[in-house]
Design a protein around this motif. Structure first.
Motif, PDB file in Angstrom:
ATOM      1  N   GLU A  63      12.239  30.359  57.074  1.00 48.10           N
ATOM      2  CA  GLU A  63      13.562  30.077  57.598  1.00 48.10           C
ATOM      3  C   GLU A  63      13.946  28.615  57.352  1.00 48.10           C
ATOM      4  N   ASP A  64      12.965  27.698  57.491  1.00 47.73           N
ATOM      5  CA  ASP A  64      13.255  26.282  57.268  1.00 47.73           C
ATOM      6  C   ASP A  64      13.686  26.017  55.829  1.00 47.73           C
ATOM      7  N   VAL A  65      12.984  26.639  54.875  1.00 46.87           N
ATOM      8  CA  VAL A  65      13.338  26.416  53.470  1.00 46.87           C
ATOM      9  C   VAL A  65      14.727  26.989  53.196  1.00 46.87           C
ATOM     10  N   GLN A  66      14.986  28.166  53.767  1.00 52.09           N
ATOM     11  CA  GLN A  66      16.318  28.758  53.587  1.00 52.09           C
ATOM     12  C   GLN A  66      17.394  27.832  54.150  1.00 52.09           C
ATOM     13  N   ASN A  67      17.095  27.199  55.286  1.00 55.58           N
ATOM     14  CA  ASN A  67      18.070  26.274  55.855  1.00 55.58           C
ATOM     15  C   ASN A  67      18.349  25.124  54.909  1.00 55.58           C
ATOM     16  N   LEU A  68      17.289  24.613  54.260  1.00 58.80           N
ATOM     17  CA  LEU A  68      17.497  23.538  53.290  1.00 58.80           C
ATOM     18  C   LEU A  68      18.399  24.020  52.169  1.00 58.80           C
TER      19      LEU A  68
END
Lengths: 274, 410, 291
Positions: B245-250
């Motif tokens: 989810e964090d990478v997707q947010n980036l």
């Protein structure tokens, strides 16, 4: 400058680093909660506009109302259950010598050491056996029972500070033991019971592992589980809603604390040590 | 006194469970929560089902993904499981081995079978019996940020991992908070992110001799590639703190040039970052032209101890009608598992989905091995160790392979 | 006096005992049974296994790592919060403007469920979107973002710090209670005898709040040892098990990998460990109190 003013400055100055650390997560919570959805991922401290509507949107989006109700229901009823069982037990521990008394105390002490996490498999089977699965009442039952050890121990040391003479005087005047208990003893014990109740309430309000295992439908979720479910393994997390929900969930307990802070200090002191 | 009390409680409990049994028309369905839309969707299906079966009471139990397996475990150990449940298809073998999942073949007509793409039905077939129906399917493809590509002067979407490395370094050079390649390094599917390169280099998770394939050249090369991307600053810093989810947010913030993930990112971008100019492409190939995407299906299973199998089947029958499938697939952003749904214009004409569907021939599913979760966790640990620079690729992967072989040999 | 239920201690104790016993003894018995059995991934018993499960746990290298970290974690948080809480309680016991407000602020972390606190911290510690990094950058402490949770060397200390923060309210409250029970006359007398503040603290305050110190240490030890949400919500014990403690390891063993037999064995061992730990501490504390 008066001595008190000087003390005030020194005290706040010394406390300030700690206060910053304590307030920090609350600030994060609040600021994220008022950020518009598009700005949530930007690590700025101030949003370009304050999105109060997050609090309104959060309510249905996070199923907040029912979860709040469940939390209140569970915390109140489990506290009542724990008190009903522990007030007489604490009274007996404090007022009577009987064989097995020491053993009972030790049992209570040891039972405090078991984490729900360690017991969760066994507890689950117990709840299934009782036919209470996915019933909020199962959580009430388990919390109540878990609280018994702590409440008995706390109450009995508090009861030790209530002089015996008053009950004995009532007996001499011909009151039955029961009457002496209700009319003389209980009113004196009310502050102690209140403090104990607050502890039991807070523990139930915050508990996580048991609720996670026993409650399976969203209608029966308590607040911690509800909020956890918003971040656990979802493909997308709506952080502004999560933070808004967390913030609102914090307020009731914070108010209780502010209100009863004085009693808590005194109650814990007497209850914990004797 | 004590005994008496216990007996009373036991009797009460017995009574309670007896009444539970006589309510023969209660149907409990455990569903995994994919997004905030999952719960309402299933409540709607339940309402429609109850309308058609007035005597049935459908109870939907929405469970967060992270704790689904725990709940199922405690449920089954307490003999209190639902009638139907969504599970990760990779867990299915454990359920079948222990006789917990019921075979569905006796209910499945040819007509029913034709509602599915065979490739998605296959993973739930064990020993000739079908034990689950594909509820959700996704494959992985590479998302790339067109704006960043343009700024870095990259004209072609990288087709190989070498090209990807080159492009990633160019994009990273654009600015301090811009990274070329988003690399996931923690929590669920950390191992999968490693497999993308591993497969491209010709690796196999389980070799023909039944041992782990991590301790091969493919494994070492893939790990060395990722490590060199990290070291040259072509990935975001601190990869081991970034979950999917964090990478997707980036990516949604336009801070990452490329990342590999599932089709549901398109839905999120449409909602949260509608201005982002992005494209979807195949996962890069290795030196020999090998490539592989991860195919994942979640299945819905029926429990062997269900008292209401016929009713449960009718519920499944409704769930897999085109109308309801369309609603689910579109809402959650999965790949259609049913031909009729796939033909609908909203799916057939969606350029993002086309890329994913095109990759399906290369899709690999998690191998059908008992204890897969533990193997995945060992692999994740090993790649995290490598990303952190605490061990050389060969050393870490050999160790992991040895541990995995211990599990495979059991 | 007539015989009344109120005068029979056994009757009075019974409901509480039954309730507690029901919830403790029965599950404990179950746990013991499972830990000695061969058990499948769904908790169904498949025969007697002797000590196999215990041996399997002991020979797992991750177990020893988690055991060691549990020690660091427990001792770090219990004494960390102790060292901060004593001066904080001393300050809060003074009379100054806004004392009630200060007390409420210090108690505030208690009002939030640990799960929620941990989730908020997870968000605050996020490398790119986290407000800790942007806050520290704004006041000039750091230049570039720190990836707090990327490696154990930063993640574990931060987790311990969070643990200390959430343990302070309870500990401070206990000490405050202890301090409020010390009468002012004692200090008055000490001052007349020319004792410095430090001497007064050493000679009067410390001995008198000693029981409070002990109880807070015992209770905190139990709570911290068993504390799950902080580590789970921030790193899930990763990267590569480097922040696992026994509780998170137990959770993985039981509910991720489905090794319920080993998980039960570990539960029993954890219980025994805590029991020995506490009994030893209580015995030591009592002996030193008597002296």
């Amino acid at each position: 400058m008066s001595a008190k003013l000087k003390r005030t400055i020194v005290a706040w100055a010394l406390l300030s680093p700690l206060i910053v650390l304590i307030v920090f997560p609350f600030a994060v919570m609040f600021i994220t909660a008022i950020k518009p959805a598009q700005e949530v991922l930007r690590p700025t401290w101030w949003p370009s506009e304050v999105a109060w509507r997050n609090f309104i949107d959060m309510w249905p989006a996070t199923n907040f109302g029912p979860a709040l109700w469940n939390s209140i229901y569970v915390a109140v009823l489990s506290t009542v259950l724990a008190l009903i069982a522990s007030v007489p037990a604490a009274y007996a521990l404090n007022r009577y010598r009987f064989s097995g008394r020491g053993l009972f105390r030790q049992f209570l002490l040891v039972s405090q050491m078991l984490s729900p996490m360690v017991l969760v498999i066994g507890l689950f089977r117990l709840v299934v056996w009782l036919g209470l699965l996915d019933n909020v009442n199962s959580v009430v039952f388990v919390y109540g029972a878990f609280a018994v050890a702590f409440t008995v121990l706390m109450l009995q040391s508090y009861f030790a500070t209530i002089p015996r003479d008053l009950e004995e005087a009532a007996w001499v005047e011909g009151a039955s033991a029961w009457k002496a208990l209700v009319i003389v003893f209980l009113p004196l014990a009310i502050p102690a019971i209140t403090v104990t109740a607050i502890f039991s309430f807070i523990n139930a309000w915050n508990e996580f592992v048991i609720a996670l295992t026993m409650l399976r439908r969203q209608e029966s979720y308590t607040l911690p589980i509800q909020i956890f479910s918003l971040v656990a393994g979802r493909y997308t997390v709506e952080w502004h809603h999560v933070m808004a929900a967390t913030f609102v969930a914090t307020i009731p307990v914070a108010i209780v604390f502010a209100w009863l802070q004085r009693y808590l200090v005194r109650g814990l002191a007497i209850g914990a040590v004797k | 006194m004590e005994k008496h009390w216990f007996r009373g409680a036991a009797a009460a409990a017995a009574l309670l469970s007896a009444t539970a049994l006589t309510h023969a028309q209660t149907l409990r369905v455990t569903v995994a929560e994919y997004s905030s839309k999952t719960g309402p969707y299933f409540e709607e299906v339940a309402a429609a089902f109850e309308e058609a079966h007035p005597d049935a009471d459908v109870q939907i139990e929405v469970v967060p993904w992270d704790v689904l397996l725990q709940k199922l475990t405690t449920d089954i150990s307490g003999n209190a499981n639902a009638d139907l449940s969504i599970i990760g298809t990779r867990w299915l073998i454990d359920f079948v081995d222990q006789g917990i999942a019921a075979p569905l073949d006796e209910y499945m007509t040819d007509d029913f079978k034709e509602r599915f793409f065979p490739v998605f039905l296959e993973p739930s077939v064990m020993e000739g019996q079908t034990y689950g129906l594909p509820m959700a399917a996704s494959a992985r493809a590479m998302y790339y940020n067109k704006t960043l590509f343009e700024e870095a002067g990259i004209e072609e979407v990288p087709g190989t991992w070498d090209e990807l490395a080159e492009a990633a370094e160019k994009i990273s050079a654009l600015g301090d908070d811009i990274a070329g390649f988003g690399l996931q390094g923690t929590e669920i599917e950390t191992d999968v992110y490693f497999y993308y390169a591993f497969w491209a280099f010709g690796g196999e998770l389980v070799e023909e001799d039944g041992t782990s394939g991590l301790d091969t050249e493919a494994g070492y090369d893939a790990a060395a590639l990722y490590k060199s991307l990290i070291d040259s600053g072509a990935t975001q810093p601190g990869v081991t703190s970034y979950n999917r989810e964090d990478v997707q947010n980036l990516f949604k913030q336009g801070k990452v040039g490329m990342m590999i993930t599932a089709p549901f990112l398109s839905n999120q971008i449409a909602d949260e970052a509608p201005d982002l100019d992005y494209g979807v492409a195949a996962i890069p190939a290795g030196p020999e032209g090998d490539r592989g995407t991860y195919g994942v299906t979640d299945s819905i299973i029926m429990f062997e101890n269900s008292e209401n199998k016929d009713l449960a089947w009718e519920f499944l029958d409704l769930l897999f009608t085109t109308e309801w499938r369309q609603k689910f697939t579109a809402g959650e952003g999965f790949l259609p598992v049913n031909p009729e749904v796939a033909e609908m214009p909203e799916f057939a004409d969606n350029p993002d989905l086309k890329e994913f569907t095109a990759l399906l021939p290369d899709a690999r599913f998690a191998p059908v091995i008992p204890g897969w979760e533990e193997i995945a966790s060992i692999t994740s640990d090993a790649v995290q160790t490598i990303y952190l620079g605490n061990a050389e690729p060969q050393e870490a992967l050999d160790g992991a392979a040895q541990e995995i072989n211990g599990i495979l040999g059991e | 006096m007539t015989r009344s239920p109120v005068t029979n201690p056994y009757l009075l104790v019974l409901p509480g005992f039954l309730l507690a016993a029901f919830i403790i003894l029965w599950p404990l018995y179950q746990l013991g049974t499972i830990s000695l059995s061969e058990v499948n991934r769904f908790g169904q018993l498949r025969g007697f296994a002797g000590l196999d499960n215990y041996i399997a746990v002991f020979t797992d290298p991750d177990f020893l790592g988690a055991l060691w970290r549990t020690l660091v974690w427990t001792v770090g948080i219990v004494f960390g919060s102790l060292i901060i809480s004593v001066p904080v309680a001393l300050i809060l016991n003074e009379d100054f403007y806004g004392r009630s407000l200060a007390r409420v602020i210090v108690m505030l972390p208690w009002a939030v469920s640990l799960t929620m606190t941990a989730i908020v911290w997870r968000w605050a510690l996020n490398g790119e979107s986290g407000m800790l990094n942007s806050g520290l950058q704004a006041i000039g402490i750091i230049d570039t973002n720190i990836q707090w949770l990327a490696r154990a060397s930063t993640a574990f200390p931060v987790q311990i710090l969070i643990g200390v923060l959430v343990t302070i309210p309870f500990t401070t409250t206990i000490f405050l209670g202890g301090l409020s029970s010390i009468s002012d006359d004692l200090y008055e007398a000490a001052r007349l005898e020319g004792a410095s503040r430090w001497q007064a603290f050493r000679q009067i305050t410390l001995p008198l709040i000693r029981p409070f110190l002990n109880i807070s240490i015992v209770l905190n030890m139990i709570y911290v040892f068993n504390s799950f949400p902080i580590i789970w919500a921030t790193t899930q014990g990763g990267p590569a098990n480097s922040t696992d403690i026994l509780v998170t390891y137990l959770y993985k063993l039981g509910f991720r990998f489905g090794k319920l037999g080993e998980a039960s064995a570990l539960s029993v061992m954890m219980f025994a460990l805590l029991l020995i730990f506490t009994i030893t501490y209580v015995a030591l504390a009592m002996r030193s109190e008597r002296q």
